[in-house]
Design a protein around this motif. Structure first.
Motif, PDB file in Angstrom:
ATOM      1  N   PHE A 180       2.273  -6.157  -4.449  1.00  0.00           N
ATOM      2  CA  PHE A 180       3.166  -5.737  -5.527  1.00  0.00           C
ATOM      3  C   PHE A 180       2.770  -6.307  -6.886  1.00  0.00           C
ATOM      4  O   PHE A 180       2.774  -5.606  -7.894  1.00  0.00           O
ATOM      5  CB  PHE A 180       4.609  -6.147  -5.198  1.00  0.00           C
ATOM      6  CG  PHE A 180       5.289  -5.221  -4.243  1.00  0.00           C
ATOM      7  CD1 PHE A 180       5.891  -4.060  -4.686  1.00  0.00           C
ATOM      8  CD2 PHE A 180       5.316  -5.516  -2.890  1.00  0.00           C
ATOM      9  CE1 PHE A 180       6.524  -3.185  -3.799  1.00  0.00           C
ATOM     10  CE2 PHE A 180       5.944  -4.656  -1.991  1.00  0.00           C
ATOM     11  CZ  PHE A 180       6.545  -3.492  -2.445  1.00  0.00           C
ATOM     12  N   LEU A 221      -2.101   5.745  -5.762  1.00  0.00           N
ATOM     13  CA  LEU A 221      -1.254   4.678  -5.246  1.00  0.00           C
ATOM     14  C   LEU A 221      -0.797   5.064  -3.842  1.00  0.00           C
ATOM     15  O   LEU A 221      -0.226   6.134  -3.635  1.00  0.00           O
ATOM     16  CB  LEU A 221      -0.037   4.472  -6.148  1.00  0.00           C
ATOM     17  CG  LEU A 221       1.002   3.460  -5.653  1.00  0.00           C
ATOM     18  CD1 LEU A 221       0.404   2.057  -5.661  1.00  0.00           C
ATOM     19  CD2 LEU A 221       2.252   3.489  -6.516  1.00  0.00           C
ATOM     20  N   TYR A 222      -1.068   4.187  -2.884  1.00  0.00           N
ATOM     21  CA  TYR A 222      -0.682   4.410  -1.498  1.00  0.00           C
ATOM     22  C   TYR A 222       0.390   3.396  -1.114  1.00  0.00           C
ATOM     23  O   TYR A 222       0.252   2.204  -1.402  1.00  0.00           O
ATOM     24  CB  TYR A 222      -1.892   4.252  -0.571  1.00  0.00           C
ATOM     25  CG  TYR A 222      -2.984   5.264  -0.831  1.00  0.00           C
ATOM     26  CD1 TYR A 222      -3.051   6.449  -0.104  1.00  0.00           C
ATOM     27  CD2 TYR A 222      -3.949   5.047  -1.811  1.00  0.00           C
ATOM     28  CE1 TYR A 222      -4.045   7.386  -0.348  1.00  0.00           C
ATOM     29  CE2 TYR A 222      -4.949   5.973  -2.068  1.00  0.00           C
ATOM     30  CZ  TYR A 222      -4.983   7.146  -1.334  1.00  0.00           C
ATOM     31  OH  TYR A 222      -5.973   8.073  -1.581  1.00  0.00           O
ATOM     32  N   PHE A 223       1.463   3.874  -0.485  1.00  0.00           N
ATOM     33  CA  PHE A 223       2.514   2.961  -0.068  1.00  0.00           C
ATOM     34  C   PHE A 223       2.944   3.272   1.361  1.00  0.00           C
ATOM     35  O   PHE A 223       2.769   4.391   1.853  1.00  0.00           O
ATOM     36  CB  PHE A 223       3.712   3.033  -1.025  1.00  0.00           C
ATOM     37  CG  PHE A 223       4.420   4.369  -1.052  1.00  0.00           C
ATOM     38  CD1 PHE A 223       5.519   4.610  -0.233  1.00  0.00           C
ATOM     39  CD2 PHE A 223       3.990   5.385  -1.910  1.00  0.00           C
ATOM     40  CE1 PHE A 223       6.163   5.835  -0.258  1.00  0.00           C
ATOM     41  CE2 PHE A 223       4.638   6.603  -1.947  1.00  0.00           C
ATOM     42  CZ  PHE A 223       5.731   6.835  -1.113  1.00  0.00           C
ATOM     43  N   GLU A 224       3.491   2.244   1.998  1.00  0.00           N
ATOM     44  CA  GLU A 224       3.892   2.377   3.399  1.00  0.00           C
ATOM     45  C   GLU A 224       5.065   3.352   3.516  1.00  0.00           C
ATOM     46  O   GLU A 224       6.130   3.134   2.922  1.00  0.00           O
ATOM     47  CB  GLU A 224       4.269   1.014   3.962  1.00  0.00           C
ATOM     48  CG  GLU A 224       4.460   1.017   5.469  1.00  0.00           C
ATOM     49  CD  GLU A 224       4.649  -0.375   6.028  1.00  0.00           C
ATOM     50  OE1 GLU A 224       5.189  -0.488   7.136  1.00  0.00           O
ATOM     51  OE2 GLU A 224       4.264  -1.360   5.349  1.00  0.00           O
ATOM     52  N   MET A 242      10.205  -1.332  -3.377  1.00  0.00           N
ATOM     53  CA  MET A 242       9.205  -0.266  -3.245  1.00  0.00           C
ATOM     54  C   MET A 242       9.575   0.921  -4.122  1.00  0.00           C
ATOM     55  O   MET A 242       8.712   1.512  -4.787  1.00  0.00           O
ATOM     56  CB  MET A 242       9.079   0.161  -1.781  1.00  0.00           C
ATOM     57  CG  MET A 242       8.021   1.229  -1.549  1.00  0.00           C
ATOM     58  SD  MET A 242       6.342   0.637  -1.908  1.00  0.00           S
ATOM     59  CE  MET A 242       6.032  -0.334  -0.411  1.00  0.00           C
ATOM     60  N   LEU A 285       8.674   0.386  -7.703  1.00  0.00           N
ATOM     61  CA  LEU A 285       7.232   0.524  -7.939  1.00  0.00           C
ATOM     62  C   LEU A 285       6.824   1.990  -7.971  1.00  0.00           C
ATOM     63  O   LEU A 285       6.048   2.412  -8.835  1.00  0.00           O
ATOM     64  CB  LEU A 285       6.456  -0.221  -6.845  1.00  0.00           C
ATOM     65  CG  LEU A 285       4.931  -0.188  -6.984  1.00  0.00           C
ATOM     66  CD1 LEU A 285       4.494  -0.948  -8.245  1.00  0.00           C
ATOM     67  CD2 LEU A 285       4.266  -0.798  -5.763  1.00  0.00           C
ATOM     68  N   ILE A 286       7.351   2.774  -7.057  1.00  0.00           N
ATOM     69  CA  ILE A 286       7.034   4.204  -7.026  1.00  0.00           C
ATOM     70  C   ILE A 286       7.508   4.874  -8.315  1.00  0.00           C
ATOM     71  O   ILE A 286       6.795   5.698  -8.907  1.00  0.00           O
ATOM     72  CB  ILE A 286       7.681   4.868  -5.791  1.00  0.00           C
ATOM     73  CG1 ILE A 286       7.040   4.331  -4.503  1.00  0.00           C
ATOM     74  CG2 ILE A 286       7.529   6.385  -5.861  1.00  0.00           C
ATOM     75  CD1 ILE A 286       7.777   4.746  -3.244  1.00  0.00           C
ATOM     76  N   THR A 326       1.076   9.327  -6.086  1.00  0.00           N
ATOM     77  CA  THR A 326       1.529   8.406  -5.043  1.00  0.00           C
ATOM     78  C   THR A 326       1.459   9.098  -3.681  1.00  0.00           C
ATOM     79  O   THR A 326       1.722  10.302  -3.571  1.00  0.00           O
ATOM     80  CB  THR A 326       2.964   7.928  -5.307  1.00  0.00           C
ATOM     81  OG1 THR A 326       3.845   9.057  -5.349  1.00  0.00           O
ATOM     82  CG2 THR A 326       3.051   7.170  -6.628  1.00  0.00           C
ATOM     83  N   LEU A 372      -3.120   1.648   5.174  1.00  0.00           N
ATOM     84  CA  LEU A 372      -3.131   0.614   4.140  1.00  0.00           C
ATOM     85  C   LEU A 372      -4.004  -0.567   4.546  1.00  0.00           C
ATOM     86  O   LEU A 372      -4.713  -1.132   3.709  1.00  0.00           O
ATOM     87  CB  LEU A 372      -1.708   0.129   3.861  1.00  0.00           C
ATOM     88  CG  LEU A 372      -0.762   1.152   3.219  1.00  0.00           C
ATOM     89  CD1 LEU A 372       0.658   0.616   3.194  1.00  0.00           C
ATOM     90  CD2 LEU A 372      -1.222   1.514   1.816  1.00  0.00           C
ATOM     91  N   HIS A 421      -1.360  -6.761   1.883  1.00  0.00           N
ATOM     92  CA  HIS A 421      -1.042  -5.737   0.881  1.00  0.00           C
ATOM     93  C   HIS A 421       0.455  -5.524   0.649  1.00  0.00           C
ATOM     94  O   HIS A 421       0.834  -4.829  -0.297  1.00  0.00           O
ATOM     95  CB  HIS A 421      -1.683  -4.406   1.275  1.00  0.00           C
ATOM     96  CG  HIS A 421      -1.365  -3.963   2.669  1.00  0.00           C
ATOM     97  ND1 HIS A 421      -0.120  -3.544   3.058  1.00  0.00           N
ATOM     98  CD2 HIS A 421      -2.145  -3.903   3.779  1.00  0.00           C
ATOM     99  CE1 HIS A 421      -0.141  -3.202   4.326  1.00  0.00           C
ATOM    100  NE2 HIS A 421      -1.356  -3.425   4.805  1.00  0.00           N
ATOM    101  N   VAL A 456       1.597  -1.865  -0.145  1.00  0.00           N
ATOM    102  CA  VAL A 456       1.174  -1.063  -1.303  1.00  0.00           C
ATOM    103  C   VAL A 456      -0.270  -1.378  -1.677  1.00  0.00           C
ATOM    104  O   VAL A 456      -0.675  -2.538  -1.742  1.00  0.00           O
ATOM    105  CB  VAL A 456       2.112  -1.289  -2.506  1.00  0.00           C
ATOM    106  CG1 VAL A 456       2.144  -2.758  -2.906  1.00  0.00           C
ATOM    107  CG2 VAL A 456       1.718  -0.429  -3.684  1.00  0.00           C
TER     108      VAL A 456
END
Length: 249
Positions: free
Chosen positions: A10, A27-30, A38, A41-42, A52, A60, A69, A72
């Motif tokens: 983050f 940008l890759y997020f869980e 989260m 951030l998105i 995203t 990830l 990570h 993110v």
């Protein structure tokens, strides 16, 4: 995308979104995480028009290449801060600011470098300088540990550290190295002048030529049983002596 820099966690991703959002490509997020942190951030990424992608945790893991990570990961272009010493000094001269630099000789542990950058940012250091050999670069672990400081403090890697130190001296920057065997202490330094603190790696210390190129050598007083401080802690102690003196006039 192999040429892109990997930002994991983050702090590293948020700092880049705030300071250089156009450099982030993806940008890759869980996908399973929808908590407030989260989502914030998105929202920040989408406001900056960054693409995203919700992905499984194992995707990830692969992108982060072993770095923790926190769900993110971003792929970004290298963030271009100042790229050489003269650029930093010229900028400070134009602004009428007194240079405060940190020179690291032989720091190869990314956790130590990340911590040094974080402290450097907090203390208002204008650049961190290190040799290209026997030093760690700005990898994803450094970015994570630095908690965003790698986005704000120029990290300048030079081919010949002793030559770069002489270049600083020619620009009237006073070089103060820390050495356990030095007779004077860090409290004897006039840290209000244009200066650079010079730190060696824990255990080995500075290389001989680095030590000989310093204008002054001082020790950090040690009254306990341990023989030395971790380089990031030693850097913090010395840098905040500069902060104290400059704040007091």
């Amino acid at each position: 995308m192999p040429s892109h820099q990997v930002l994991a966690g983050f702090h590293a991703v948020t700092a880049r979104l705030r300071h250089a959002p156009s450099s982030i490509k993806e940008l890759y997020f869980e996908a399973s995480r929808r908590d407030k942190r989260m989502q914030s951030l998105i929202d920040l990424a989408q406001a900056a028009n960054v693409r995203t992608h919700p992905v499984p945790a194992d995707r990830l893991d692969g992108l982060a290449r072993g770095t923790r990570h926190q769900g993110v990961v971003a792929l970004a272009d290298e963030n271009q801060l100042a790229v050489d010493i003269d650029e930093v000094l010229d900028m400070l001269e134009d602004k009428g600011q007194t240079p405060l630099l940190l020179i690291l000789d032989g720091v190869t542990d990314p956790h130590n470098l990340g911590a040094c950058l974080r402290t450097a940012d907090a203390a208002g250091v204008h650049a961190v300088i290190a040799p290209r050999d026997r030093a760690v670069g700005l990898n994803s672990t450094v970015q994570r540990v630095a908690c965003g400081a790698a986005e704000t403090v120029p990290y300048i890697m030079v081919t010949n550290l002793a030559r770069s130190m002489r270049q600083l001296k020619e620009r009237d920057v006073w070089l103060v190295g820390t050495d356990d065997q030095a007779s004077g202490t860090m409290y004897s330094v006039d840290a209000r002048r244009p200066m650079a603190w010079v730190m060696g790696a824990e255990g080995e210390g500075m290389r001989r030529l680095t030590r000989e190129t310093c204008d002054e050598l001082v020790n950090i007083p040690m009254t306990g049983s341990v023989e030395s401080l971790n380089v990031s802690v030693a850097s913090a102690v010395c840098l905040y002596e500069s902060v104290r003196q400059r704040a007091s006039g």
